[in-house]
Design a protein around this motif. Sequence first.
Motif, PDB file in Angstrom:
ATOM      1  N   VAL A  94       0.844  -1.184   0.000  1.00 50.51           N
ATOM      2  CA  VAL A  94       0.000   0.000   0.000  1.00 50.51           C
ATOM      3  C   VAL A  94       0.885   1.241   0.000  1.00 50.51           C
ATOM      4  CG1 VAL A  94      -1.844   1.233   1.194  1.00 50.51           C
ATOM      5  CG2 VAL A  94      -1.748  -1.266   1.309  1.00 50.51           C
ATOM      6  N   GLN A  95       0.612   2.161  -0.931  1.00 44.87           N
ATOM      7  CA  GLN A  95       1.370   3.416  -1.033  1.00 44.87           C
ATOM      8  C   GLN A  95       0.407   4.579  -1.035  1.00 44.87           C
ATOM      9  OE1 GLN A  95       4.676   3.878  -1.002  1.00 44.87           O
ATOM     10  NE2 GLN A  95       4.894   1.682  -0.656  1.00 44.87           N
ATOM     11  N   PRO A  96       0.698   5.728  -0.450  1.00 42.13           N
ATOM     12  CA  PRO A  96       1.924   5.924   0.314  1.00 42.13           C
ATOM     13  C   PRO A  96       1.890   5.141   1.614  1.00 42.13           C
ATOM     14  CG  PRO A  96       0.505   7.845   0.518  1.00 42.13           C
ATOM     15  CD  PRO A  96      -0.160   6.911  -0.447  1.00 42.13           C
ATOM     16  N   GLY A  97       3.068   4.939   2.206  1.00 42.81           N
ATOM     17  CA  GLY A  97       3.183   4.221   3.473  1.00 42.81           C
ATOM     18  C   GLY A  97       2.690   5.098   4.615  1.00 42.81           C
ATOM     19  N   SER A  98       3.350   5.039   5.737  1.00 45.20           N
ATOM     20  CA  SER A  98       2.953   5.783   6.931  1.00 45.20           C
ATOM     21  C   SER A  98       2.802   7.274   6.637  1.00 45.20           C
ATOM     22  CB  SER A  98       4.009   5.569   8.023  1.00 45.20           C
ATOM     23  OG  SER A  98       3.655   6.281   9.181  1.00 45.20           O
ATOM     24  N   ARG A  99       1.643   7.836   7.026  1.00 45.17           N
ATOM     25  CA  ARG A  99       1.377   9.252   6.762  1.00 45.17           C
ATOM     26  C   ARG A  99       0.718   9.899   7.964  1.00 45.17           C
ATOM     27  NH1 ARG A  99       1.208  11.042   1.304  1.00 45.17           N
ATOM     28  NH2 ARG A  99       0.950  13.057   2.294  1.00 45.17           N
ATOM     29  N   SER A 100       0.980  11.201   8.109  1.00 37.65           N
ATOM     30  CA  SER A 100       0.257  12.047   9.061  1.00 37.65           C
ATOM     31  C   SER A 100      -0.379  13.170   8.255  1.00 37.65           C
ATOM     32  CB  SER A 100       1.200  12.645  10.110  1.00 37.65           C
ATOM     33  OG  SER A 100       1.691  11.632  10.957  1.00 37.65           O
ATOM     34  N   VAL A 101      -1.675  13.375   8.458  1.00 41.69           N
ATOM     35  CA  VAL A 101      -2.400  14.398   7.704  1.00 41.69           C
ATOM     36  C   VAL A 101      -3.305  15.167   8.651  1.00 41.69           C
ATOM     37  CG1 VAL A 101      -2.381  13.090   5.539  1.00 41.69           C
ATOM     38  CG2 VAL A 101      -4.288  12.820   7.118  1.00 41.69           C
ATOM     39  N   TYR A 102      -3.693  16.356   8.231  1.00 43.78           N
ATOM     40  CA  TYR A 102      -4.646  17.145   9.005  1.00 43.78           C
ATOM     41  C   TYR A 102      -6.072  16.751   8.647  1.00 43.78           C
ATOM     42  CZ  TYR A 102      -0.922  20.082  10.727  1.00 43.78           C
ATOM     43  OH  TYR A 102       0.205  20.524  11.361  1.00 43.78           O
ATOM     44  N   ARG A 103      -6.960  16.986   9.608  1.00 42.62           N
ATOM     45  CA  ARG A 103      -8.382  16.722   9.388  1.00 42.62           C
ATOM     46  C   ARG A 103      -8.832  17.453   8.127  1.00 42.62           C
ATOM     47  NH1 ARG A 103     -13.119  18.895  11.794  1.00 42.62           N
ATOM     48  NH2 ARG A 103     -11.785  20.468  12.725  1.00 42.62           N
ATOM     49  N   ASN A 104      -9.725  16.856   7.365  1.00 39.45           N
ATOM     50  CA  ASN A 104     -10.273  17.352   6.098  1.00 39.45           C
ATOM     51  C   ASN A 104      -9.307  17.218   4.925  1.00 39.45           C
ATOM     52  OD1 ASN A 104     -12.738  18.042   7.320  1.00 39.45           O
ATOM     53  ND2 ASN A 104     -11.868  19.988   8.002  1.00 39.45           N
ATOM     54  N   SER A 105      -8.115  16.628   5.140  1.00 34.23           N
ATOM     55  CA  SER A 105      -7.191  16.355   4.041  1.00 34.23           C
ATOM     56  C   SER A 105      -7.628  15.091   3.309  1.00 34.23           C
ATOM     57  CB  SER A 105      -5.767  16.149   4.565  1.00 34.23           C
ATOM     58  OG  SER A 105      -5.280  17.306   5.176  1.00 34.23           O
ATOM     59  N   THR A 106      -7.129  14.937   2.091  1.00 28.12           N
ATOM     60  CA  THR A 106      -7.416  13.732   1.317  1.00 28.12           C
ATOM     61  C   THR A 106      -6.109  13.103   0.845  1.00 28.12           C
ATOM     62  OG1 THR A 106      -7.585  14.892  -0.788  1.00 28.12           O
ATOM     63  CG2 THR A 106      -9.617  14.661   0.501  1.00 28.12           C
ATOM     64  N   ILE A 107      -6.131  11.797   0.685  1.00 26.98           N
ATOM     65  CA  ILE A 107      -5.005  11.040   0.145  1.00 26.98           C
ATOM     66  C   ILE A 107      -5.575   9.984  -0.796  1.00 26.98           C
ATOM     67  CG2 ILE A 107      -3.059   9.501   0.631  1.00 26.98           C
ATOM     68  CD1 ILE A 107      -2.956  10.619   3.439  1.00 26.98           C
ATOM     69  N   ASP A 108      -4.935   9.813  -1.936  1.00 24.09           N
ATOM     70  CA  ASP A 108      -5.294   8.722  -2.838  1.00 24.09           C
ATOM     71  C   ASP A 108      -4.291   7.590  -2.646  1.00 24.09           C
ATOM     72  OD1 ASP A 108      -7.619   9.698  -4.156  1.00 24.09           O
ATOM     73  OD2 ASP A 108      -6.344  11.122  -5.212  1.00 24.09           O
ATOM     74  N   PHE A 109      -4.733   6.515  -1.995  1.00 22.58           N
ATOM     75  CA  PHE A 109      -3.877   5.358  -1.774  1.00 22.58           C
ATOM     76  C   PHE A 109      -3.897   4.467  -3.008  1.00 22.58           C
ATOM     77  CE2 PHE A 109      -4.515   6.709   2.558  1.00 22.58           C
ATOM     78  CZ  PHE A 109      -3.281   6.463   3.142  1.00 22.58           C
ATOM     79  N   LYS A 110      -2.766   3.846  -3.280  1.00 22.39           N
ATOM     80  CA  LYS A 110      -2.613   2.889  -4.385  1.00 22.39           C
ATOM     81  C   LYS A 110      -2.112   1.581  -3.797  1.00 22.39           C
ATOM     82  CE  LYS A 110      -3.433   6.127  -7.401  1.00 22.39           C
ATOM     83  NZ  LYS A 110      -4.812   6.331  -7.717  1.00 22.39           N
ATOM     84  N   VAL A 111      -2.307   0.498  -4.525  1.00 21.50           N
ATOM     85  CA  VAL A 111      -1.849  -0.805  -4.053  1.00 21.50           C
ATOM     86  C   VAL A 111      -1.270  -1.581  -5.227  1.00 21.50           C
ATOM     87  CG1 VAL A 111      -4.093  -1.927  -4.350  1.00 21.50           C
ATOM     88  CG2 VAL A 111      -2.474  -2.839  -2.690  1.00 21.50           C
ATOM     89  N   SER A 112      -0.219  -2.333  -4.947  1.00 18.72           N
ATOM     90  CA  SER A 112       0.349  -3.228  -5.950  1.00 18.72           C
ATOM     91  C   SER A 112       0.451  -4.617  -5.345  1.00 18.72           C
ATOM     92  CB  SER A 112       1.722  -2.728  -6.422  1.00 18.72           C
ATOM     93  OG  SER A 112       2.609  -2.598  -5.332  1.00 18.72           O
ATOM     94  N   GLY A 113       0.267  -5.613  -6.180  1.00 19.89           N
ATOM     95  CA  GLY A 113       0.327  -6.998  -5.732  1.00 19.89           C
ATOM     96  C   GLY A 113       1.641  -7.639  -6.116  1.00 19.89           C
ATOM     97  N   MET A 114       2.134  -8.529  -5.244  1.00 20.06           N
ATOM     98  CA  MET A 114       3.376  -9.250  -5.512  1.00 20.06           C
ATOM     99  C   MET A 114       3.233 -10.695  -5.056  1.00 20.06           C
ATOM    100  SD  MET A 114       6.119  -6.381  -4.308  1.00 20.06           S
ATOM    101  CE  MET A 114       5.113  -5.723  -2.982  1.00 20.06           C
TER     102      MET A 114
END
Length: 95
Positions: free
Chosen positions: A11-31
């Motif tokens: 799962v990318q990005p890895g460990s994250r800290s964000v503020y409330r109301n922020s958004t992140i688009d996570f991606k995943v790759s299989g191995m």
Amino acid sequence: MPTGPLSVLNVQPGSRSVYRNSTIDFKVSGMDAGYNPVPLPSGQLSWSLSAPIGTIDANGHFVATDPGTGQVVVTANGVTGTAPITVLADTTAPV
């Protein structure tokens, strides 16, 4: 090189800290067990959160709603991948 069955979800990005109301688009790759890429057909991913810190949709789009710590969890074919996430309280004074 032939690939084996799916055994790892990255799962990318890895460990994250964000503020409330922020958004992140996570991606995943299989191995496979040898870390060779394994394609993930659409519709086979299940996204969730381990704590009530926000929402995540079927495409990995995360919206931070409540301060706290948790994990983004994605599952495909019985294999699970995670990424830790911390939602920080917005400390900006209102205007």
